[in-house]
Design a protein around this motif. Structure first.
Motif, mmCIF file in Angstrom:
data_model
loop_
_atom_site.group_PDB
_atom_site.id
_atom_site.type_symbol
_atom_site.label_atom_id
_atom_site.label_comp_id
_atom_site.label_asym_id
_atom_site.label_seq_id
_atom_site.Cartn_x
_atom_site.Cartn_y
_atom_site.Cartn_z
ATOM 1 N N UNK A 162 0.847 -1.188 0.000
ATOM 2 C CA UNK A 162 0.000 0.000 0.000
ATOM 3 C C UNK A 162 0.877 1.231 0.000
ATOM 4 N N UNK A 163 0.297 2.350 -0.375
ATOM 5 C CA UNK A 163 1.051 3.593 -0.416
ATOM 6 C C UNK A 163 1.481 3.990 0.986
ATOM 7 N N UNK A 164 2.701 4.485 1.105
ATOM 8 C CA UNK A 164 3.169 4.950 2.404
ATOM 9 C C UNK A 164 2.447 6.237 2.766
ATOM 10 N N UNK A 165 2.271 6.419 4.065
ATOM 11 C CA UNK A 165 1.519 7.580 4.527
ATOM 12 C C UNK A 165 2.463 8.756 4.746
ATOM 13 N N UNK A 166 2.125 9.925 4.214
ATOM 14 C CA UNK A 166 2.941 11.128 4.311
ATOM 15 C C UNK A 166 2.371 12.032 5.405
ATOM 16 N N UNK A 167 2.957 11.952 6.603
ATOM 17 C CA UNK A 167 2.474 12.753 7.729
ATOM 18 C C UNK A 167 2.603 14.244 7.430
#
Length: 648
Positions: A162-167
């Protein structure tokens, strides 16, 4: 004659360095593109770097520069440090490591790295997604294990990436704040974060450059969100075009002066390199008196990511299927202080439970006997090689109480967070008083006849409240199931049941200066599925009680937790420790999940069964000991910045 002139020039340069009023810019000789290669080769005066197009991948080994034309084929990744470079430049025939030191380090650390393997667990439900486990940051990473996991996943195709989350993007786009690290005393650096604030200067990698090697530049903290900081290179002033987010606990973040002490080059970003003709003078003027990180910051990060629990340690932990008792479990994995505990009777490791090492749900071996708590005897007759009881001193301590004076008594009424439905505070009863200040609590109207769904809270737990707490603080109180005299009134209920309310003075009234504010973002464990750590928001604050909302999900899935709960973490904690972060649920995921009939609030906590379907303890009476010794814990639970001085 030329030799004499060269000698004089070298002497002059060395004298200028000694006279440098800062001393920290010895690694910085010029701001121009033409001369930065010479200033960045302090480690070897004889090294000559050929001119190479910046678009080509490079790696320097033993003074040689290797390139590969297409930037793709022929590349390799060091399985120890994670460096990416040209395969031909790597060490050994297998090309698995970038240097001899990495090869040796891998051999000595491979066993230690095994505990950092990919998170294991049952197929997730609702908001859980099967994601690739992110590796540790740089040198904190167990990259070999991660690399092997990725290969296995590619072969089996069992995991969908899944796409990594960009905080950073998430915080900026929503214009929100991240809870500061100092709010989380149990988290790494939680006690060492004082002085890390907006305006602090650091040395970081310069990504705005054409240099073929690593170069660094000064950056200022513009915004903080947990471990992550929005940085702006020195010299950009009000220009935010090159701002970037960075986890401050990465190995590539250093205090000002680190480059000078290690011989690394300071090179201004190419976008502003011609802005000033004398960058050294500009830096001296701007940075004198400014704050930077303490010199031991990186070592403190390393110390704070070491944990006392080790693989194969034995503990007592709540039975996820029968909350009224504990069982023996083995520590199988430790990630960021979170423990994957496998129940001792589990042959294949599939019967497990996740919790933090400071959780009130785990205790040392013998705890149940000492306080009179129910305990399920293990069928395992002897310990395996390497198993050892976890020492009592590494568990979280609870406050001592005097039960010889006024104390809780069986039958007293109170209000308590339902551990099987953490969004609700319910009418509850003290069912049994144990030793050392512990209480067995039952939720009125939904208890099993044999007490198999009682749960243990310490008398000082912030998860139990005096009668009337919800009414005073405008919180909805969940009445007993089947109680029809609504709205619920405590006075009437106490009279009807012939019971008394627990005295207010017995409850924990301490409210720490926790620092949380409404709307702050954080990473929080979904205690209904405790293997998941999710993007979350603080939506209510009642004294020390926090209402945690899981972003992208309905309010019915919110959970009440204490401000000092070990299941709350700063933004960037998952990235720092290598734990998997669950991003906010998308609209499509919510629609799919809401089309399925929901179980009780996101599934049962501890991955157990529903209350009304719990098997009765009588069926397993032979496996259970009940100790009657006494009366009863289950609790719900510096380094500052440094100033840069100008040397005389």
């Amino acid at each position: 004659m030329e030799d004499t002139r060269d000698l004089g020039e070298r002497t002059s340069r060395s004298e200028r360095k000694r006279r440098d009023s800062f001393g920290m810019y010895d690694g910085y000789d010029s701001c121009s593109e033409e001369s930065t290669s010479s200033s960045s080769s302090e480690e070897s005066d004889d090294e000559v770097v050929p001119s190479i197009p910046a678009s080509l991948p490079i790696i320097k080994t033993n003074g040689q520069v290797y390139t590969y034309p297409d930037g793709k084929a022929g590349m390799a990744t060091c399985e120890m440090c994670g460096m990416v470079g040209v395969r031909d430049a790597f060490y050994s025939k297998t090309k698995r490591f970038c240097s001899v030191s990495c090869s040796r380090s891998y051999s000595s650390n491979s066993k230690k790295a095994s505990i950092l393997a990919r998170l294991q667990g049952k197929p997730p439900t609702k908001k859980a997604k099967v994601l690739q486990k992110q590796p540790f940051i740089a040198k904190f990473a167990a990259y070999p294990q991660y690399h092997a996991t990725q290969q296995n996943q590619a072969k089996s195709k069992a995991v969908v990436p899944a796409e990594s989350f960009d905080w950073g993007q998430y915080i900026c786009s929503n214009n929100t704040l991240g809870a500061p690290v100092s709010c989380f005393k149990h988290a790494p650096m939680g006690m060492c974060w004082d002085g890390i604030e907006v305006g602090v200067r650091i040395e970081v990698l310069n990504s705005d450059t054409n240099q073929p090697m690593k170069v660094y530049w000064i950056a200022e903290i513009i915004k903080l969100a947990g471990f992550k900081a929005l940085l702006r290179y020195e010299g950009f002033d009000a220009d935010s075009s090159k701002d970037f987010w960075c986890n401050l606990c990465t190995p590539e973040v250093h205090p000002v002066g680190w480059c000078a002490s290690t011989g690394k080059p300071l090179v201004p970003p190419k976008s502003i390199q011609h802005k000033y003709s004398n960058w050294k003078a500009v830096l001296v003027k701007r940075l004198t008196g400014a704050k930077t990180l303490p010199p031991d910051f990186s070592s403190k990060v390393h110390e704070n990511t070491q944990f006392p629990f080790k693989k194969l340690m034995r503990v007592e932990v709540v039975d996820k299927n029968y909350l009224c008792r504990t069982r023996v479990a083995l520590v199988e994995q430790v990630i960021g202080g979170r423990l994957r505990l496998v129940y001792e009777e589990s042959q294949d490791g599939s019967d497990y439970f996740w919790c933090h090492m400071y959780s009130p749900l785990i205790h040392n071996i013998g705890w149940s006997r000492s306080i009179g708590h129910r305990f399920k005897r293990s069928d395992v007759t002897r310990k395996l090689d390497g198993q050892v009881d976890a020492p009592p001193q590494i568990f979280q301590k609870v406050k001592d109480v005097d039960q010889n004076t006024e104390w809780f008594k069986d039958g007293m009424k109170l209000e308590a967070i339902d551990p099987l439905n953490l969004s609700a505070i319910c009418v509850a009863t003290v069912r049994k008083v144990l030793a050392d200040g512990y209480l067995m609590i039952g939720i009125d109207g939904s208890e099993a006849v044999d007490g198999s769904d009682w749960f243990c809270y310490h008398g000082t737990s912030p998860s139990i409240f005096p009668v009337g707490f919800c009414e005073i603080n405008n919180i909805e109180l969940t009445p007993p199931r089947g109680y029809t005299k609504l709205p619920f009134k405590w006075f009437d209920y106490l009279r009807e049941t012939g019971s008394t309310a627990a005295p207010v003075k017995l409850f924990n009234k301490e409210v720490p200066n926790h620092g949380f504010q409404l709307g702050m973002k954080l990473e929080a464990v979904d205690l209904m599925e405790p293997q998941l750590v999710c993007v979350a928001t603080v939506t209510r604050i009642i004294h020390r009680l926090l209402r945690i909302h899981f972003d992208g999900w309905d309010d019915k899935y919110d959970q009440w937790v204490d401000c000092e709960s070990p299941d709350l973490y700063p933004v960037g904690w998952c990235q720092l420790t290598g734990y998997q972060l669950q991003p906010p649920a998308s609209q499509s995921n919510r629609e799919i999940s809401q089309s399925v009939p929901k179980q009780k609030k996101k599934g049962q906590q501890y991955k157990g069964q529903k209350k009304n379907s719990l098997l009765r303890m009588k069926e397993e009476a032979a496996d259970e000991f009940t100790f009657s010794q006494g009366t009863s814990d289950q609790e719900s639970n510096g380094s500052g910045s440094y100033y840069i001085k100008q040397e005389p």
